[in-house]
Design an enzyme around this catalytic site. Structure first.
Site, short mmCIF file in Angstrom:
data_model
loop_
_atom_site.label_atom_id
_atom_site.label_comp_id
_atom_site.label_asym_id
_atom_site.label_seq_id
_atom_site.Cartn_x
_atom_site.Cartn_y
_atom_site.Cartn_z
N GLY A 232 37.33 40.89 31.47
CA GLY A 232 39.04 40.66 31.50
C GLY A 232 38.35 39.81 32.64
N SER A 233 39.31 39.35 33.89
CA SER A 233 39.23 38.68 35.01
C SER A 233 38.60 38.10 35.00
CB SER A 233 40.30 38.56 35.37
OG SER A 233 40.51 40.29 36.42
N GLY A 237 35.75 39.92 37.69
CA GLY A 237 34.02 39.60 36.95
C GLY A 237 33.46 39.70 38.17
N CYS A 288 41.98 35.15 25.16
CA CYS A 288 40.84 34.29 26.41
C CYS A 288 40.45 33.49 25.35
CB CYS A 288 40.44 35.67 26.43
SG CYS A 288 39.13 36.05 24.96
N GLU A 385 44.69 29.67 34.09
CA GLU A 385 45.49 30.38 33.04
C GLU A 385 46.29 31.63 32.84
OE1 GLU A 385 42.57 34.11 32.13
OE2 GLU A 385 42.17 34.00 30.36
P1 NAD Z 1 41.28 42.60 34.79
O1 NAD Z 1 40.22 41.56 34.93
O2 NAD Z 1 42.91 43.39 35.65
O3 NAD Z 1 40.99 44.13 34.07
C1 NAD Z 1 39.47 44.55 32.77
C2 NAD Z 1 39.37 46.01 33.16
O4 NAD Z 1 38.35 45.84 34.40
C3 NAD Z 1 40.07 46.66 33.41
O5 NAD Z 1 39.36 47.86 32.32
C4 NAD Z 1 40.01 47.09 34.21
O6 NAD Z 1 40.73 49.11 34.96
C5 NAD Z 1 38.81 47.27 34.80
N1 NAD Z 1 38.67 46.91 36.99
C6 NAD Z 1 39.91 46.17 37.64
N2 NAD Z 1 39.40 45.70 38.59
C7 NAD Z 1 38.30 46.79 38.30
C8 NAD Z 1 37.30 46.82 39.51
N3 NAD Z 1 37.25 46.84 40.98
N4 NAD Z 1 35.55 46.75 39.08
C9 NAD Z 1 35.13 47.12 37.76
N5 NAD Z 1 36.63 47.38 37.08
C10 NAD Z 1 37.96 46.82 37.46
O7 NAD Z 1 42.12 41.85 33.40
P2 NAD Z 1 42.50 42.82 32.26
O8 NAD Z 1 44.13 41.41 32.76
O9 NAD Z 1 42.63 43.23 31.82
O10 NAD Z 1 42.17 41.25 31.29
C11 NAD Z 1 42.71 39.54 30.95
C12 NAD Z 1 42.15 39.28 31.05
O11 NAD Z 1 40.45 39.22 30.76
C13 NAD Z 1 42.00 38.12 31.10
O12 NAD Z 1 41.91 37.08 32.45
C14 NAD Z 1 41.36 36.76 29.92
O13 NAD Z 1 41.52 35.93 29.75
C15 NAD Z 1 39.91 38.02 29.91
N6 NAD Z 1 39.67 38.58 28.44
C16 NAD Z 1 38.96 37.10 28.61
C17 NAD Z 1 37.90 37.43 27.25
C18 NAD Z 1 36.77 37.13 26.47
O14 NAD Z 1 36.05 37.11 25.49
N7 NAD Z 1 36.09 36.38 27.42
C19 NAD Z 1 38.66 38.99 25.84
C20 NAD Z 1 39.70 39.27 26.54
C21 NAD Z 1 40.38 38.74 27.37
#
Ligand code: NAD
Length: 483
Positions: A232-233, A237, A288, A385
């Site tokens: 995720g973001s 993270g 990503c 990004e």
């Molecule tokens: P996000 O971080 O908003 O959400 C990802 C997940 O985390 C979701 O399931 C969300 O509900 C959960 N989440 C949100 N808040 C949380 C918290 N406080 N505690 C625990 N979990 C929580 O990301 P997104 O908008 O769903 O995805 C886009 C991002 O993911 C982009 O930055 C992208 O670059 C990244 N991404 C990276 C890869 C990789 O392999 N490196 C692959 C795909 C996406």
């Protein structure tokens, strides 16, 4: 959001049962191409997370009581069931995430099945070693499952990235609580049901849908969770890394990217431009490792900009269910607005839009494929990004200049190099700061090759044998041979 009466309702999957959420709340899942509700999904609570973690803990023993080869057969059956249901899975993923059906059939579904089949084969090959430490002892190692894994999955590749976590964890004898992204939970729920049908014991794979700030937070804080694998973001993270410190959970983070696709003047420009366009417009740029910065040697800069603009104009936007559609909507109104805001930022910074730049249509969260020329390295559109179909084309002078620009962001997930000079491509592959470098191609992933980055792209790798290490703990055993 409130639940809709006329769409199917989905419960949580805990301990092999469909369970209503503790708080009784459901949220509407929206088709991003039409903005209409398609499902009503349980909003899990912290108490639901606790139940799911307890179910996963209780399932560790029965799952590991199954002989490793049999576990492999169960996972292979799971993969076969996915194949049997592949059309249904593809349709759900396409509808839920707004992904063009042709791409889901070509990539997401086969890659998820391949990942599962690959790790099914690992189950009975997770070996320790006999290590000759001293003559008066038999010393050996075994690899034991890490325990209960929390898998937190994003919305851009819900099925494929979900499986990147589920398959190796199951192969290693771990049990899971999966939290799909709030916007795209449907394919994970399907996987949970298919796993049960394949013979994965109840409680081994639990799915708790709901908000990141509730379900995700509760998982990260839970003392019964041993490892968090997150994609995720970077901002979420960072919070996960801090939260996981509570009981020193193991953590793997796959975060964002601002990948550079570097085109030298001696490259095959037709191939390079084609791959650079699909490298950023695939999945509407919500990738990503999307090649969101195209670095072009000055001598061919104008020509590559022109080719990219032509390719952007040739993209077929529209209904993801139609097989001729090559680009669907963004995932949400919020994501669309964020991407359009970046287009404005780019214009204000002095870059020029040579193609696209606007919302497409009035219904659905579509944004035109957008090409920015005259982008400077320091601009925000070159550093941050965007996660949409927006490419920044940046000129460079020579190899050193290309490396300086390519490596000049906080991210380091992936990069591409285009050149006919074999020495140069190897020099570049070595100099580029990235977990993956593609040479005269762009964008491939395969479960057999490590995947991940460093810096703001996170740490740890998924795939291959590295993932086996992620989900196991080595143990050293000393047996005295003294008489
Ligand atoms: P996000 O971080 O908003 O959400 C990802 C997940 O985390 C979701 O399931 C969300 O509900 C959960 N989440 C949100 N808040 C949380 C918290 N406080 N505690 C625990 N979990 C929580 O990301 P997104 O908008 O769903 O995805 C886009 C991002 O993911 C982009 O930055 C992208 O670059 C990244 N991404 C990276 C890869 C990789 O392999 N490196 C692959 C795909 C996406």
């Amino acid at each position: 959001m409130t639940a809709q009466a006329d769409v199917k309702r989905y419960e949580l999957l805990i301990g092999g049962e469909a369970v209503p959420p503790g708080g009784g709340a459901y949220s509407s899942i929206i088709d991003p191409s039409t903005e209409t509700p398609i499902a009503s999904v349980a909003q899990g609570t912290a108490a639901d997370v606790d139940r799911a973690v307890q179910a996963a803990r209780a399932a560790l023993k029965p799952w590991n009581a199954i002989r490793a080869s049999e576990r492999g057969r169960i996972l292979m059956r799971f993969a076969e069931l996915m194949r049997t249901h592949q059309d249904e899975i593809a349709a759900v993923e396409s509808l839920d995430a707004g992904k063009p059906i042709s791409g889901v059939r070509r990539q997401d579904v086969p890659a998820a099945i391949d990942t599962l089949a690959y790790y099914a084969g690992w189950c009975d090959k997770i070996n320790g070693q006999v290590v000759p430490a001293r003559p008066d002892a038999l010393t050996y190692t075994v690899r034991e499952p890490v325990g209960v894994v929390a898998a937190i999955v994003p919305w851009n590749f819900p099925l494929m990235i979900g499986m990147w976590k589920i398959a190796p964890a199951l192969a290693c004898g771990c049990t899971l609580v999966v939290k799909p992204a709030e916007l795209t939970p449907l394919s994970a729920l399907m996987l949970g049901r298919l796993a049960l049908e394949a013979g994965v014991p109840p409680g081994v794979l639990n799915i708790v849908t709901g908000k990141g700030s509730v379900v995700g937070d509760a998982l990260v804080a839970h003392p019964g969770v041993d490892k968090v694998t997150f994609t995720g973001s970077p901002s979420v993270g960072r919070g996960i890394l801090q939260g996981a410190a509570v009981n020193f959970k193991r953590v793997t983070l796959e975060l964002g990217g601002k990948s550079a696709n570097v085109i030298f003047a001696d490259a095959n420009l037709d191939q390079a431009a084609r791959a650079a366009a699909s490298g950023i417009f695939f999945n509407a740029g919500q990738v990503c490792s999307g090649g969101s910065r195209v670095l072009v040697q000055r001598a061919v800069y104008d020509e590559v900009v022109e080719r990219l603009a032509q390719r952007a104009k040739a993209v077929t936007l529209g209904d993801p269910a139609q097989k001729e559609t090559s680009m669907g909507p963004l995932i949400s109104a919020k994501q669309m607005q964020s991407v359009l805001d970046y287009v404005d930022i780019g214009k204000r910074e002095g870059a020029s839009v040579v193609s696209g730049g606007r919302r497409w249509g009035e219904r659905g969260y579509f944004v035109e494929p957008t090409v920015f020329a005259n982008v400077e390295h320091e601009m925000r559109i070159s550093q941050e990004e965007i996660f949409g179909p927006v490419v920044s084309v940046i000129p460079f002078d020579d190899e050193a200049d290309a490396v300086r620009i390519a490596n000049g962001t906080l991210y380091s997930l992936a990069a591409g190099v285009w050149s006919a000079d074999i020495g140069r491509v190897h020099r570049m592959a070595s100099a580029l700061k990235a977990g993956t470098v593609w040479v005269n191609t762009y964008g491939y992933t395969d479960v057999r090759l490590p995947w991940g980055g460093s810096g703001d792209s996170g740490f740890g790798r998924e795939h291959g044998d590295v993932a086996i290490e992620n989900f196991t703990e080595p143990k050293s055993v000393w047996v005295s041979l003294a008489q």
